[in-house]
Design an enzyme around this catalytic site. Sequence first.
Site, PDB file in Angstrom:
ATOM      1  N   ASP A 144       0.611  -1.129   0.091  1.00 56.00           N
ATOM      2  CA  ASP A 144      -0.040  -0.021  -0.183  1.00 56.00           C
ATOM      3  C   ASP A 144       0.794   1.346   0.104  1.00 56.00           C
ATOM      4  O   ASP A 144       1.527   1.484   1.044  1.00 56.00           O
ATOM      5  CB  ASP A 144      -0.914  -0.173   1.285  1.00 56.00           C
ATOM      6  CG  ASP A 144      -1.641   1.421   1.453  1.00 56.00           C
ATOM      7  OD1 ASP A 144      -1.826   2.103   0.523  1.00 56.00           O
ATOM      8  OD2 ASP A 144      -2.020   1.339   2.546  1.00 56.00           O
ATOM      9  N   ASP A 163      -4.049   3.831   2.839  1.00 52.13           N
ATOM     10  CA  ASP A 163      -5.337   3.715   3.004  1.00 52.13           C
ATOM     11  C   ASP A 163      -5.681   2.324   3.536  1.00 52.13           C
ATOM     12  O   ASP A 163      -6.899   1.781   3.532  1.00 52.13           O
ATOM     13  CB  ASP A 163      -6.185   3.958   1.773  1.00 52.13           C
ATOM     14  CG  ASP A 163      -5.825   3.197   0.826  1.00 52.13           C
ATOM     15  OD1 ASP A 163      -4.988   2.245   0.576  1.00 52.13           O
ATOM     16  OD2 ASP A 163      -6.646   3.483  -0.475  1.00 52.13           O
ATOM     17  N   ASP A 187      -1.926  -1.172  -3.663  1.00 56.86           N
ATOM     18  CA  ASP A 187      -2.263  -0.335  -4.889  1.00 56.86           C
ATOM     19  C   ASP A 187      -1.395  -0.528  -6.109  1.00 56.86           C
ATOM     20  O   ASP A 187       0.076  -1.130  -5.751  1.00 56.86           O
ATOM     21  CB  ASP A 187      -2.679   1.110  -4.474  1.00 56.86           C
ATOM     22  CG  ASP A 187      -1.412   1.473  -3.731  1.00 56.86           C
ATOM     23  OD1 ASP A 187      -0.120   1.503  -3.992  1.00 56.86           O
ATOM     24  OD2 ASP A 187      -1.982   2.283  -2.738  1.00 56.86           O
ATOM     25  N   ASP A 217      -5.491 -10.421 -15.764  1.00 54.89           N
ATOM     26  CA  ASP A 217      -6.152 -11.178 -15.516  1.00 54.89           C
ATOM     27  C   ASP A 217      -7.726 -10.848 -16.116  1.00 54.89           C
ATOM     28  O   ASP A 217      -8.209  -9.582 -16.240  1.00 54.89           O
ATOM     29  CB  ASP A 217      -6.900 -11.258 -13.863  1.00 54.89           C
ATOM     30  CG  ASP A 217      -7.028 -12.528 -13.120  1.00 54.89           C
ATOM     31  OD1 ASP A 217      -7.920 -12.954 -13.568  1.00 54.89           O
ATOM     32  OD2 ASP A 217      -6.661 -12.898 -12.036  1.00 54.89           O
ATOM     33  N   ASP A 228      -9.851 -16.091 -16.201  1.00 55.34           N
ATOM     34  CA  ASP A 228     -10.485 -16.246 -15.279  1.00 55.34           C
ATOM     35  C   ASP A 228     -11.708 -17.367 -15.695  1.00 55.34           C
ATOM     36  O   ASP A 228     -12.531 -17.028 -16.655  1.00 55.34           O
ATOM     37  CB  ASP A 228     -11.336 -15.124 -14.576  1.00 55.34           C
ATOM     38  CG  ASP A 228     -12.025 -15.409 -13.231  1.00 55.34           C
ATOM     39  OD1 ASP A 228     -11.246 -15.715 -12.372  1.00 55.34           O
ATOM     40  OD2 ASP A 228     -13.220 -15.175 -13.120  1.00 55.34           O
ATOM     41  N   GLU A 288      -7.877 -20.633 -16.513  1.00 58.18           N
ATOM     42  CA  GLU A 288      -8.369 -21.131 -15.022  1.00 58.18           C
ATOM     43  C   GLU A 288      -9.548 -22.239 -15.719  1.00 58.18           C
ATOM     44  O   GLU A 288     -10.508 -21.728 -15.906  1.00 58.18           O
ATOM     45  CB  GLU A 288      -8.673 -20.149 -14.131  1.00 58.18           C
ATOM     46  CG  GLU A 288      -9.177 -20.833 -12.835  1.00 58.18           C
ATOM     47  CD  GLU A 288     -10.177 -20.218 -12.040  1.00 58.18           C
ATOM     48  OE1 GLU A 288      -9.938 -20.171 -10.750  1.00 58.18           O
ATOM     49  OE2 GLU A 288     -10.596 -19.248 -12.392  1.00 58.18           O
ATOM     50  N   HIS A 317      -4.439 -16.958  -5.053  1.00 58.66           N
ATOM     51  CA  HIS A 317      -5.092 -16.227  -4.132  1.00 58.66           C
ATOM     52  C   HIS A 317      -6.547 -17.038  -3.849  1.00 58.66           C
ATOM     53  O   HIS A 317      -7.257 -16.409  -2.875  1.00 58.66           O
ATOM     54  CB  HIS A 317      -5.401 -14.808  -4.858  1.00 58.66           C
ATOM     55  CG  HIS A 317      -6.472 -15.076  -6.182  1.00 58.66           C
ATOM     56  ND1 HIS A 317      -5.918 -15.815  -7.368  1.00 58.66           N
ATOM     57  CD2 HIS A 317      -7.793 -14.864  -6.117  1.00 58.66           C
ATOM     58  CE1 HIS A 317      -6.819 -15.816  -8.133  1.00 58.66           C
ATOM     59  NE2 HIS A 317      -7.953 -15.379  -7.740  1.00 58.66           N
ATOM     60  N   ASP A 318      -6.836 -18.027  -4.433  1.00 58.59           N
ATOM     61  CA  ASP A 318      -8.041 -18.721  -4.038  1.00 58.59           C
ATOM     62  C   ASP A 318      -7.661 -19.828  -3.014  1.00 58.59           C
ATOM     63  O   ASP A 318      -8.740 -20.982  -2.776  1.00 58.59           O
ATOM     64  CB  ASP A 318      -8.681 -19.354  -5.321  1.00 58.59           C
ATOM     65  CG  ASP A 318      -9.126 -18.198  -6.062  1.00 58.59           C
ATOM     66  OD1 ASP A 318      -9.757 -17.094  -5.639  1.00 58.59           O
ATOM     67  OD2 ASP A 318      -9.222 -18.403  -7.474  1.00 58.59           O
TER      68      ASP A 318
END
Length: 586
Positions: A50, A54, A58, A127, A229, A283, A356-357
């Site tokens: 970050d 925040d 990013d 992605d 995806d 995927e 990430h899954d």
Amino acid sequence: MKSFIWSFEIYLLGLLIIGCNKMESSQKAEQQNWWKEAIVYEVYPRSFNDSDGDGIGDLQGVIQKLDYLKSLGVDVIWLGPMYQSPNADNGYDISNYEKIMDEFGTMADFDSLLAGLHKRDMKLILDLVVNHTSDEHRWFKESRKSKDNPYRDFYIWKDPAPDGGPPNNWVSYFSGSAWQMDSTTNQYYLHLFAKKQPDLNWDNPAVRDSIYSMMHFWLDKGVDGFRMDVVSLYSKDPDFPSFPPDFNGDFAHFYANGPHEHEYLKEMNRRVLSQYDIMTVGEASGVNLDEAPLYVSPDRHELDMIFQFELMGIDHQSGNYLEHRDWKLPEFKQIITKWDTAMAGKGWNSIFLGNHDNPRIVSRFGDDENYRRESAKTLATFLMTMRGTPYLYQGDELGMTNAPFKTINDFRDIDTFNKYKEIKAKGGDIDHFLDQERMFGRDNARTPMQWNDQPYAGFSTHEPWIMVNPNYTEINAAKEDSLQHSVLNYYREVISYRKNHPGLVYGDFDVLDPPNKKVFAYLRNGQQNHFLVVMNFSGQEVTFQLPDRAATRNWNVELDSYYEGPSVKNGEVVLKPWQSVIYREL
Ligand code: GLC
């Protein structure tokens, strides 16, 4: 005498056949491509770094870490979705494909990220999330207005069943019905994921045209490919048949590989992909070993690679993604071997253990309690010595672990929340569900990257959107960088070793002693070099007996995760807990 001549002739014939086979196997040598030699690293932007305080990662944050990524030795960054999105599913619900999510920055930030990567001789893949959009996408806002809106057929609308219920009994990946009633027109729309993720209607040529033009937009900017995806779900069965009464629960396979799937991928390839020197990886939820080559055989001109789901299902009960099952190493080897054999000469595998899954790889496939460092290194050895393109996920190179989520309030994932609500509503066992989620939950991989031992792990100056794993004071990039024999430095070494030895990329894979419950060992036979990889997947010291075809050869220790270099003696290797060694034949 006669019989001697006969056997001599048979012997000569044998030699001839072996010679022909050899010739054939060298003729079949894998076609070389940059994306086969590349090592891909997934950045999940929300949790990477970050830059503006925040609590949300990013694009400038990624830019700040480009030298770190370069120092790891990876070649390609797969950037999770950074498009405009209301974030029902952390960016996998896109409301504008050609704008950057406000929280992540601007298009100028994106352009400098791309330039920064290219300047360092790295590539960027995006992605591509086009099975569905957000319900806040302009197309859907139009589509839901009326049955005769020009965008109506951009999505899949159906009348209610005679009882007023959904058109069929399909379920969403995130639990509940896959259909949502929309009162404006009294029809249901299909959403295989959250209800804020309506499925696009790929049978509509205008949808495909719009997607292809968006793909050109990014490729013309210079991006180097796409991770696609849920690519296998694009084409839907036009009959929308309900699950049969004896349905085995494998709904991913039920939805996948629709009748026009390959026609659409071929079209996409012809109209977009083939016009650039890029890589693609789809995927492929619900795609089995027989169907996989249809997606990736080079002569079919569809995709370069897919992510298969079989390995990710090894610790789930079949047909029930929420229930853990114990697995044994021979099953793991069998899946790996099967996919290698199926693709040999027909396609190209992607090699991955997490993303990430999925949970953290050291917590799932290693031993994060007793041998965290050792097992994290051995998983790195596996990833870097297989045939296929390796994919790493951020933080696994530090040996990051699953997070100690306590209550439902610690989670952030819509998938976890939806299932929690459903189980609660049905009076199910919530404690058991939370236990399973602590093990499998997608949030395990989404806690912030642990950069140093400063507050919030150096990820942000503000409380992050999801908890930081409290073990950041021990496990972080700064510390890993400073320790000579850390997980991070081992990753750097093994990555560099692979890059200097194309035999590890292209060479044949030959598994040794498949039933062995503790050791995963194989030969990789390249054109110039032959390698032997021996990995102890257990917390005990083991003696591994090499089979004859490997035992008597002259093996040099090239890389050893314990830096002690156990040599092969009398055809045996003695390995410490979770130790792995790469040998090369002299
Ligand atoms: C893919 C993504 C996952 C997302 C889903 C819906 O499986 O990897 O994160 O939730 O698709 O887009």
